[in-house]
Design a protein around this motif. Structure first.
Motif, mmCIF file in Angstrom:
data_model
loop_
_atom_site.group_PDB
_atom_site.id
_atom_site.type_symbol
_atom_site.label_atom_id
_atom_site.label_comp_id
_atom_site.label_asym_id
_atom_site.label_seq_id
_atom_site.Cartn_x
_atom_site.Cartn_y
_atom_site.Cartn_z
ATOM 1 N N HIS A 60 5.262 -2.288 -1.478
ATOM 2 C CA HIS A 60 5.612 -1.868 -2.827
ATOM 3 C C HIS A 60 5.393 -0.371 -3.013
ATOM 4 N N HIS A 61 6.128 0.193 -3.936
ATOM 5 C CA HIS A 61 5.953 1.589 -4.322
ATOM 6 C C HIS A 61 4.793 1.696 -5.319
ATOM 7 N N ASN A 62 4.385 2.915 -5.617
ATOM 8 C CA ASN A 62 3.257 3.092 -6.538
ATOM 9 C C ASN A 62 3.549 4.054 -7.686
ATOM 10 N N ASP A 63 4.824 4.462 -7.842
ATOM 11 C CA ASP A 63 5.151 5.432 -8.880
ATOM 12 C C ASP A 63 6.489 5.054 -9.517
ATOM 13 N N PRO A 64 6.476 4.365 -10.666
ATOM 14 C CA PRO A 64 7.731 3.944 -11.295
ATOM 15 C C PRO A 64 8.702 5.086 -11.554
ATOM 16 N N ALA A 65 8.208 6.275 -11.905
ATOM 17 C CA ALA A 65 9.106 7.391 -12.202
ATOM 18 C C ALA A 65 9.934 7.793 -10.982
ATOM 19 N N THR A 66 9.335 7.701 -9.809
ATOM 20 C CA THR A 66 10.080 8.002 -8.582
ATOM 21 C C THR A 66 11.221 7.017 -8.392
ATOM 22 N N ILE A 67 10.977 5.748 -8.698
ATOM 23 C CA ILE A 67 12.028 4.738 -8.590
ATOM 24 C C ILE A 67 13.112 4.984 -9.628
ATOM 25 N N ALA A 68 12.732 5.269 -10.855
ATOM 26 C CA ALA A 68 13.726 5.534 -11.903
ATOM 27 C C ALA A 68 14.632 6.688 -11.502
ATOM 28 N N GLU A 69 14.072 7.680 -10.814
ATOM 29 C CA GLU A 69 14.852 8.849 -10.415
ATOM 30 C C GLU A 69 15.977 8.480 -9.449
ATOM 31 N N ILE A 70 15.798 7.406 -8.680
ATOM 32 C CA ILE A 70 16.849 6.945 -7.769
ATOM 33 C C ILE A 70 18.135 6.647 -8.537
ATOM 34 N N PHE A 71 18.001 6.239 -9.799
ATOM 35 C CA PHE A 71 19.153 5.823 -10.596
ATOM 36 C C PHE A 71 19.795 6.967 -11.379
ATOM 37 N N LEU A 72 19.329 8.197 -11.197
ATOM 38 C CA LEU A 72 19.929 9.332 -11.921
ATOM 39 C C LEU A 72 21.446 9.345 -11.713
ATOM 40 N N PRO A 86 1.906 12.519 -24.010
ATOM 41 C CA PRO A 86 2.530 11.695 -22.967
ATOM 42 C C PRO A 86 2.212 12.205 -21.572
ATOM 43 N N ARG A 87 2.118 11.273 -20.641
ATOM 44 C CA ARG A 87 1.936 11.649 -19.248
ATOM 45 C C ARG A 87 2.855 10.785 -18.381
ATOM 46 N N ARG A 88 3.002 11.178 -17.134
ATOM 47 C CA ARG A 88 3.924 10.514 -16.218
ATOM 48 C C ARG A 88 3.713 8.995 -16.216
ATOM 49 N N ASN A 89 4.818 8.274 -16.308
ATOM 50 C CA ASN A 89 4.884 6.812 -16.295
ATOM 51 C C ASN A 89 4.446 6.153 -17.597
ATOM 52 N N ASP A 90 4.223 6.934 -18.654
ATOM 53 C CA ASP A 90 4.100 6.327 -19.976
ATOM 54 C C ASP A 90 5.472 5.807 -20.413
ATOM 55 N N LEU A 91 5.463 4.856 -21.317
ATOM 56 C CA LEU A 91 6.692 4.288 -21.863
ATOM 57 C C LEU A 91 6.794 4.644 -23.342
ATOM 58 N N LEU A 92 7.951 5.125 -23.756
ATOM 59 C CA LEU A 92 8.216 5.433 -25.158
ATOM 60 C C LEU A 92 9.288 4.472 -25.668
#
Length: 259
Positions: free
Chosen positions: A139-151, A203-209
């Motif tokens: 598994h990965h450990n950083d959701p923001a990195t995964i979200a970036e794949i979908f840019l 806010p900080r990295r991987n927070d959800l708004l």
């Protein structure tokens, strides 16, 4: 109130049997030949609860979401060994990138390796490049990195794939890749994901708004990433811009949660 998205209708339940999705992706419908609520992708495990009009009434094992899919989209379940970690890939007829591609695959698709070559694994769908896969239990450990794949991925309401995705689909893909249980819709995510924070928390990295009907992931202290209808794509946007823009159409922030 009973949530029809995760609570079966007893009138449609005939049995209970495991299966999995055997096509690139399929819409999870609110009724046979109905409208899309979400999507399921290749290898997604499901439980078949009944059948109506050429459709199976199913529960998605990854989030409990319930709906109808064409019965032809389902196959017998196998134990996955790998999953796709690129935004998109292909299963080829041979262990050769120049051979015919049999099936497109999207991020998160789950595969069962039958054999392997130096550069490919063989699956029931075809041969898949090793550059695009990871072991199922890695598994990965950083959701923001995964979200970036979908840019740049086109916005698609109810979408869950690299060819089209919506706000909650992006959050779910990012969280599941990091072994974080995640519901399918933004209102469910606002109740169940992470820990609620006071409105004035920086806010900080991987927070959800969260807004009414929308969710975004914080990429850094000044930037968020979200699949949104304003850009009709997954995009970066300054947090201050998003707060001001969305307030004019959908209101103020409704929740701030930390994974």
């Amino acid at each position: 109130m009973t949530d029809r998205r995760t609570t079966p209708n007893p009138a449609w339940v005939d049995s209970s049997a495991p299966a999995q999705v055997g096509v690139t992706l399929t819409d999870l419908l609110d009724a046979p030949n109905g409208t899309r609520d979400r999507q399921l992708i290749y290898g997604d495990p499901i439980t078949v609860l009944g059948a109506r009009e050429g459709h199976s009434y199913v529960r998605s094992d990854k989030d409990g979401y319930i709906g109808f899919v064409p019965t032809s989209a389902l196959i017998n379940p196998t134990q996955p060994t790998h999953r796709i970690i690129a935004r998109a890939s292909h299963a080829y007829a041979q262990a050769d990138m120049k051979s015919p591609d049999r099936l497109p695959l999207t991020f998160g698709s789950r595969l069962t390796a039958l054999s392997e070559t130096p550069r490919f694994i063989e699956t029931a769908a075809g041969f898949v490049p090793k550059q695009h896969i990871a072991p199922e239990d890695q598994h990965h450990n950083d959701p923001a990195t995964i979200a970036e794949i979908f840019l740049g991925t086109p916005y698609l309401w109810g979408g869950n794939s690299g060819t089209g995705i919506d706000c909650s689909g992006l959050i779910q893909a990012a969280c599941l890749a990091c072994n974080i249980a995640c519901d399918g819709d933004s209102d469910q995510q606002a109740r169940n994901l992470g820990t609620a924070l006071p409105d004035d928390t920086p806010p900080r990295r991987n927070d959800l708004l969260f807004w009414k009907g929308h969710v975004a992931l914080v990429y850094d202290s000044e930037t968020l990433i979200h699949a949104n209808a304003h850009h009709m794509a997954t995009s970066f946007e300054p947090i201050s811009n998003a707060l001001n823009r969305i307030a004019q159409s959908d209101g103020l922030l409704t929740a701030h949660r930390r994974l």
